[in-house]
Scaffold this motif. Structure first.
Motif, short mmCIF file in Angstrom:
data_model
loop_
_atom_site.label_atom_id
_atom_site.label_comp_id
_atom_site.label_asym_id
_atom_site.label_seq_id
_atom_site.Cartn_x
_atom_site.Cartn_y
_atom_site.Cartn_z
N PHE A 48 -1.42 -1.51 15.23
CA PHE A 48 -0.62 -2.02 14.11
C PHE A 48 0.64 -1.17 13.91
N TYR A 49 1.75 -1.87 13.74
CA TYR A 49 3.01 -1.19 13.40
C TYR A 49 3.57 -1.71 12.07
N SER A 50 3.72 -3.06 11.98
CA SER A 50 4.28 -3.61 10.74
C SER A 50 4.18 -5.13 10.76
N ARG A 51 4.64 -5.74 9.68
CA ARG A 51 4.83 -7.20 9.67
C ARG A 51 6.11 -7.54 10.41
N HIS A 63 -7.70 4.54 5.67
CA HIS A 63 -8.85 5.06 4.93
C HIS A 63 -9.23 4.13 3.77
N ALA A 64 -8.21 3.53 3.16
CA ALA A 64 -8.49 2.59 2.05
C ALA A 64 -9.34 1.43 2.57
N ALA A 65 -9.03 0.97 3.78
CA ALA A 65 -9.82 -0.13 4.35
C ALA A 65 -11.24 0.36 4.67
N TYR A 66 -11.32 1.58 5.17
CA TYR A 66 -12.62 2.19 5.50
C TYR A 66 -13.50 2.28 4.24
N GLN A 67 -12.86 2.67 3.14
CA GLN A 67 -13.62 2.78 1.88
C GLN A 67 -14.12 1.43 1.39
N GLN A 68 -13.42 0.37 1.82
CA GLN A 68 -13.84 -0.99 1.42
C GLN A 68 -14.79 -1.61 2.42
N GLY A 69 -15.31 -0.82 3.34
CA GLY A 69 -16.37 -1.31 4.22
C GLY A 69 -15.97 -1.58 5.65
N LEU A 78 11.04 -0.38 13.20
CA LEU A 78 10.28 -1.38 12.45
C LEU A 78 10.10 -0.94 11.00
N PRO A 79 9.76 -1.88 10.12
CA PRO A 79 9.49 -1.47 8.74
C PRO A 79 8.25 -0.57 8.65
N TYR A 80 8.27 0.27 7.65
CA TYR A 80 7.11 1.10 7.33
C TYR A 80 6.29 0.31 6.32
N ASP A 81 5.03 -0.03 6.69
CA ASP A 81 4.34 -1.11 5.98
C ASP A 81 2.85 -0.79 5.74
N PRO A 82 2.56 0.30 5.04
CA PRO A 82 1.15 0.73 4.95
C PRO A 82 0.22 -0.27 4.27
N ASP A 83 0.70 -0.98 3.24
CA ASP A 83 -0.20 -1.90 2.54
C ASP A 83 -0.68 -3.00 3.48
N THR A 84 0.23 -3.43 4.35
CA THR A 84 -0.17 -4.47 5.31
C THR A 84 -1.21 -3.92 6.28
N TYR A 85 -1.15 -2.63 6.56
CA TYR A 85 -2.15 -2.04 7.46
C TYR A 85 -3.55 -2.19 6.87
N THR A 86 -3.68 -1.86 5.60
CA THR A 86 -4.99 -2.02 4.95
C THR A 86 -5.44 -3.48 5.06
N LYS A 87 -4.50 -4.39 4.81
CA LYS A 87 -4.86 -5.82 4.82
C LYS A 87 -5.29 -6.29 6.20
N VAL A 88 -4.58 -5.87 7.25
CA VAL A 88 -4.96 -6.39 8.58
C VAL A 88 -6.31 -5.82 9.02
N LEU A 147 -8.78 -5.14 6.96
CA LEU A 147 -9.78 -5.93 6.21
C LEU A 147 -9.93 -7.32 6.81
N LYS A 148 -8.82 -7.89 7.27
CA LYS A 148 -8.86 -9.24 7.83
C LYS A 148 -9.64 -9.26 9.15
N ALA A 149 -9.39 -8.27 9.99
CA ALA A 149 -10.12 -8.22 11.28
C ALA A 149 -11.62 -8.06 11.00
N HIS A 150 -11.95 -7.27 9.98
CA HIS A 150 -13.34 -7.08 9.57
C HIS A 150 -13.98 -8.42 9.21
N GLN A 151 -13.22 -9.20 8.44
CA GLN A 151 -13.76 -10.52 8.01
C GLN A 151 -13.77 -11.53 9.14
N ASP A 152 -12.67 -11.61 9.88
CA ASP A 152 -12.54 -12.67 10.90
C ASP A 152 -13.51 -12.51 12.07
N TYR A 153 -13.84 -11.27 12.40
CA TYR A 153 -14.61 -11.06 13.64
C TYR A 153 -16.03 -10.53 13.38
#
Ligand code: IFM
Length: 466
Positions: free
Chosen positions: A314-317, A404-410, A345-355, A357-363
């Motif tokens: 992951f780099y950015s949106r 780490h925020a994504a890790y804390q969410q499972g 590229l843009p610096y985009d940490p919030d999107t990192y957490t989201k992607v 979480l999404k990979a966790h859900q999708d796969y």
């Protein structure tokens, strides 16, 4: 103590543990941003960006970059960082910093330079010794089978048969290093190949056609499936295999229906068109018409190999608008002003957490290894044996916190690999974009550590975000 009888891998690791012990003080940070004990902390590079052209066959990228007259800064991949002869300088710095894993790629044109069949002894010996050296320096080897550089004789992904050639090559490499590599990546960013190489024409082999993009996409998937099966069949049962999927959400800031539609297609192509079929979920609906003409009986089963973990780069949106002139149907637009920019590229940490979480859900909640995150930033010239790069440290901290925020969410995050170990030849962008934790001096190619390497070492000792 290592168990007996000693395998080659355990033996080499035991030497390295003894050598490294005094360099790794135990820190007892009272910080809750830590990961699980077996977290994999690594850095990455690839043959096409670091190894020179010496002693290998000609590759698709040699031809492409020579034909277009060099990268943006006029450089080509003739020399790169000469990693194939200078890797020890790098491993010593990584070991001293405490890095635990090294992601690298094999140059297929070094293994089968001129033709299919028996591998080249010199090429095999090169990787054999390099992997031993990694283990001796406490670095867990994480090979990438295919990071875009392909021998000319193997043709390209318009040819369905490339998947057979890829599977033979995969078997050769699995037999060579399967005793020492437990974690494998098959393809680096497989989705990028059809899009940039066959659709937009900005990467090797340089085709610019929507039809070619569809053919290449399906044949990349077939090659992916067959190569994974070949590695599985020739390695021990504990081996975990996946690819480094580049996840980059596409958005249309204008919000018009036309732009949003164009963004959705490229989003499906870029983010889903390889991992979904690999996990047995089929092609995304929007992508199906592009690949339909090339699918034969049994293909989707051969492709659905269910990777053992999800490798996530992951780099950015990316921000786009519709462009009917482009084979992909989009053109890039400026990112929103509020997003900070690295040099690329843009610096985009919030999107990192989201992607994550999404990979966790999708796969289906897979183990995830963050196989790349990294930043090209402005930095000072080397002084007194170091390069000061505070901005990179700030960005690294931001992305590690986001992960780490994504890790804390499972999210089952099992490791983070920084791109890249050294500054290197960034394909069509040449040498100007410096992602490395280690500076490469030009033209001497001396390796000089950056403060970001020191910082990453601190995180590793903490086993969390320092
Ligand atoms: O250098 C590349 C690498 O080859 C693939 N992932 C992105 C990196 C930085 O652009």
């Amino acid at each position: 103590m290592p168990s007996f009888p000693l395998s080659r891998r355990t033996f080499l690791q035991s030497i390295s543990a003894a050598a490294a012990a005094p360099l790794v003080p135990r820190f007892a940070w009272a910080d809750n941003l830590t990961f699980a004990q077996d977290f994999l902390w690594g850095v990455a590079g690839s043959a096409g960006e670091t190894e020179s052209r010496a002693n290998r066959g000609r590759s698709n990228w040699d031809v492409f970059i020579d034909n277009v007259g060099g990268s943006k800064d006029g450089t080509t991949n003739v020399r790169n960082t000469e990693f194939e002869t200078r890797y020890l300088d790098e491993f010593k710095l990584l070991q001293a910093a405490g890095v635990k894993a090294f992601r690298f790629s094999f140059a297929w044109p070094r293994i089968q330079p001129e033709t299919a069949g028996a591998p080249n002894a010199r090429g095999m010996d090169h990787y054999d010794r390099m992997i031993d050296a990694m283990l001796e320096h406490g670095l867990e080897p994480i090979p990438t089978l295919f990071h875009w550089d392909m021998p000319l004789w193997a043709g390209d992904f318009l040819d369905r048969d490339v998947s057979r050639k890829m599977a033979d090559y995969a078997e050769i490499m699995a037999r060579l290093v399967g005793d020492r590599a437990n974690t494998w990546l098959l393809f680096n960013e497989p989705g990028v190949i059809p899009i940039f190489g066959y659709g937009q024409g900005v990467f090797a082999p340089g085709y610019r056609s929507r039809r070619y993009m569809g053919a290449a996409l399906h044949h990349v998937n077939l090659a992916h499936g067959r190569a994974l099966a070949a590695i599985r069949a020739n390695t021990h049962s504990g081996t975990r295999i996946s690819s480094a999927f580049n996840i980059m959400p596409f958005e249309a800031p204008s919000g018009t229906a036309e732009d949003r539609q164009a963004a959705s297609l490229v989003d499906a192509l870029w983010n889903d068109a390889v991992p979904r079929p690999a996990y047995g979920l089929g092609y995304p609906e929007l992508v199906q018409p592009l690949v339909e003409p090339y699918i034969q009986n049994g293909d989707m089963e051969a492709i659905a190999v269910k990777p053992d973990f999800f490798g996530l780069n992951f780099y950015s949106r990316s921000f786009v608008k519709a462009d009917p002139e482009s084979p992909l149907g989009i053109t890039l637009v400026e990112p929103p002003a509020e997003l900070a920019r690295t040099e690329e590229l843009p610096y985009d940490p919030d999107t990192y957490t989201k992607v994550l979480l999404k990979a966790h859900q999708d796969y289906g909640a897979p183990d995830i290894i963050a196989t790349e995150f990294g930043f090209p930033v402005a930095e000072a010239a080397p002084k007194d044996g170091w390069v000061e790069d505070p901005l990179r440290i700030q960005y690294m901290q931001g992305y590690m916190r986001a992960a780490h925020a994504a890790y804390q969410q499972g999210v089952k995050l099992k490791g983070m690999i920084y791109w890249s170990s050294t500054d290197n030849w960034e394909w069509v962008l040449g040498l100007q974009k410096r992602f490395g934790l280690i500076h490469i001096d030009q033209p001497s190619l001396t390796r000089i550590p950056k403060r970001s390497l020191e910082y990453f070492g601190k995180c590793i000792r903490l086993n969390g975000v320092a």
